[in-house]
Design a protein around this motif. Structure first.
Motif, PDB file in Angstrom:
ATOM      1  N   THR A 135     -40.425  26.995  20.474  1.00  0.00           N
ATOM      2  CA  THR A 135     -39.406  25.981  20.231  1.00  0.00           C
ATOM      3  C   THR A 135     -38.057  26.456  20.747  1.00  0.00           C
ATOM      4  O   THR A 135     -37.953  27.480  21.413  1.00  0.00           O
ATOM      5  N   PRO A 144     -35.800  16.943  17.843  1.00  0.00           N
ATOM      6  CA  PRO A 144     -36.084  16.033  16.721  1.00  0.00           C
ATOM      7  C   PRO A 144     -35.927  16.748  15.374  1.00  0.00           C
ATOM      8  O   PRO A 144     -36.260  17.935  15.248  1.00  0.00           O
ATOM      9  N   ASP A 145     -35.430  16.029  14.366  1.00  0.00           N
ATOM     10  CA  ASP A 145     -35.226  16.616  13.041  1.00  0.00           C
ATOM     11  C   ASP A 145     -36.504  17.244  12.488  1.00  0.00           C
ATOM     12  O   ASP A 145     -36.460  18.267  11.803  1.00  0.00           O
ATOM     13  N   SER A 146     -37.631  16.615  12.794  1.00  0.00           N
ATOM     14  CA  SER A 146     -38.916  17.117  12.285  1.00  0.00           C
ATOM     15  C   SER A 146     -39.340  18.415  12.952  1.00  0.00           C
ATOM     16  O   SER A 146     -40.293  19.060  12.519  1.00  0.00           O
ATOM     17  N   GLU A 147     -38.639  18.805  14.024  1.00  0.00           N
ATOM     18  CA  GLU A 147     -38.970  20.032  14.740  1.00  0.00           C
ATOM     19  C   GLU A 147     -37.828  21.047  14.679  1.00  0.00           C
ATOM     20  O   GLU A 147     -37.706  21.913  15.553  1.00  0.00           O
ATOM     21  N   SER A 148     -37.027  20.972  13.654  1.00  0.00           N
ATOM     22  CA  SER A 148     -35.913  21.914  13.531  1.00  0.00           C
ATOM     23  C   SER A 148     -36.436  23.323  13.288  1.00  0.00           C
ATOM     24  O   SER A 148     -37.550  23.525  12.811  1.00  0.00           O
ATOM     25  N   SER A 151     -37.389  23.750   9.675  1.00  0.00           N
ATOM     26  CA  SER A 151     -38.678  23.179   9.246  1.00  0.00           C
ATOM     27  C   SER A 151     -39.850  24.011   9.736  1.00  0.00           C
ATOM     28  O   SER A 151     -40.851  24.166   9.030  1.00  0.00           O
ATOM     29  N   HIS A 155     -43.340  27.704   7.742  1.00  0.00           N
ATOM     30  CA  HIS A 155     -44.732  28.100   7.950  1.00  0.00           C
ATOM     31  C   HIS A 155     -44.912  29.610   8.082  1.00  0.00           C
ATOM     32  O   HIS A 155     -46.041  30.110   7.985  1.00  0.00           O
TER      33      HIS A 155
END
Length: 252
Positions: A135, A144-148, A151, A155
């Motif tokens: 990333t 995208p916010d979902s790929e910050s 976030s 994991h």
């Protein structure tokens, strides 16, 4: 036929055999001059026309590619690493599709593979991490916010972070906010596989200070994860007690 070719991570002998052959046959080469090792161009024949896309717009690149192909010339678009990662090739391919021009993609060795080589690391260690997140930090190109970073950090997988060397202070904050302990092992790999390659081990909290200490401002990958600290569980594949399709396991 236009050939998109992955130049590899930097070292001139890490281009694929196919990519080398295509370069040697090319009549026109448009290369990503900001990152591709210029020594690769020594493979080109003397009559080859060479264009540095670092000084060109998309429209100018396409004009060279399309004009060359319509003149029946062998055209190579030379990208750094593997073109599928941050290569901006989709917009080129879509434009060629619209013009009815055929093309192929010759894959290359990505710099994230070169970084692992420089680190003598395995990104997927049993009991530590079985996933790799590739990333980047959001900059002029949004993420995208979902790929910050935050976030993904939840994991605790191995992370390889591109295009973020100028934002290491913020990167550390995002990694820690996402769940990485401050002392999580990290590394800065500058120009992996190039003659001037540098590897600097640090921790998530000291990324910015480490880069400043060694004067690294760009052209580096950031690797984060416990795979860098040396602890892991032995793979079952070569365990004497483990049965596979090819070998019967033996009880201890």
């Amino acid at each position: 036929m236009i050939q998109f070719v992955g130049a590899g991570p930097g070292a001139e002998d890490l281009i694929t055999v196919r990519g080398q052959k295509l370069l040697m046959e090319a009549d026109i080469v448009v290369y990503a001059g900001s990152l591709v090792n210029p020594k690769l161009l020594d493979m080109c024949k003397e009559t080859c026309e060479i264009f540095n896309s670092a000084y060109m717009t998309l429209e100018e690149v396409l004009e060279v590619l399309i004009h060359g192909e319509r003149e029946g010339k062998h055209v190579v678009r030379l990208h750094t690493g593997d073109p599928c990662l941050y290569g901006a090739i989709k917009e080129q391919m879509d434009a060629l599709d619209a013009e009815g021009i055929s093309y192929e993609v010759c894959p290359g060795v990505s710099s994230f593979c070169g970084a692992a080589s420089a680190l003598k690391a395995e990104y997927t260690l049993p009991g530590i991490s079985q996933s790799v997140v590739i990333t980047r930090m959001a900059g002029r190109t949004p993420v995208p916010d979902s790929e910050s970073i935050r976030s993904f950090a939840v994991h605790q997988a191995t992370m390889v972070i591109f295009l973020s060397t100028g934002m290491l202070g913020e990167l550390s904050k995002e990694l820690i906010a996402g769940g990485y302990p401050e002392d999580t092992p990290a590394a800065i790999v500058y120009k992996a596989t190039w003659p001037e390659e540098e590897v600097h081990h640090c921790e998530v909290r000291t990324l910015k200070e480490t880069a400043e200490k060694y004067g690294i401002r760009k052209t580096a990958l950031i690797v984060v994860g416990s795979i860098l600290n040396g602890d892991y569980r032995r793979s079952e594949l070569y365990n004497p007690a483990f049965t596979t399709e090819f070998r019967q396991g033996k009880a201890e």
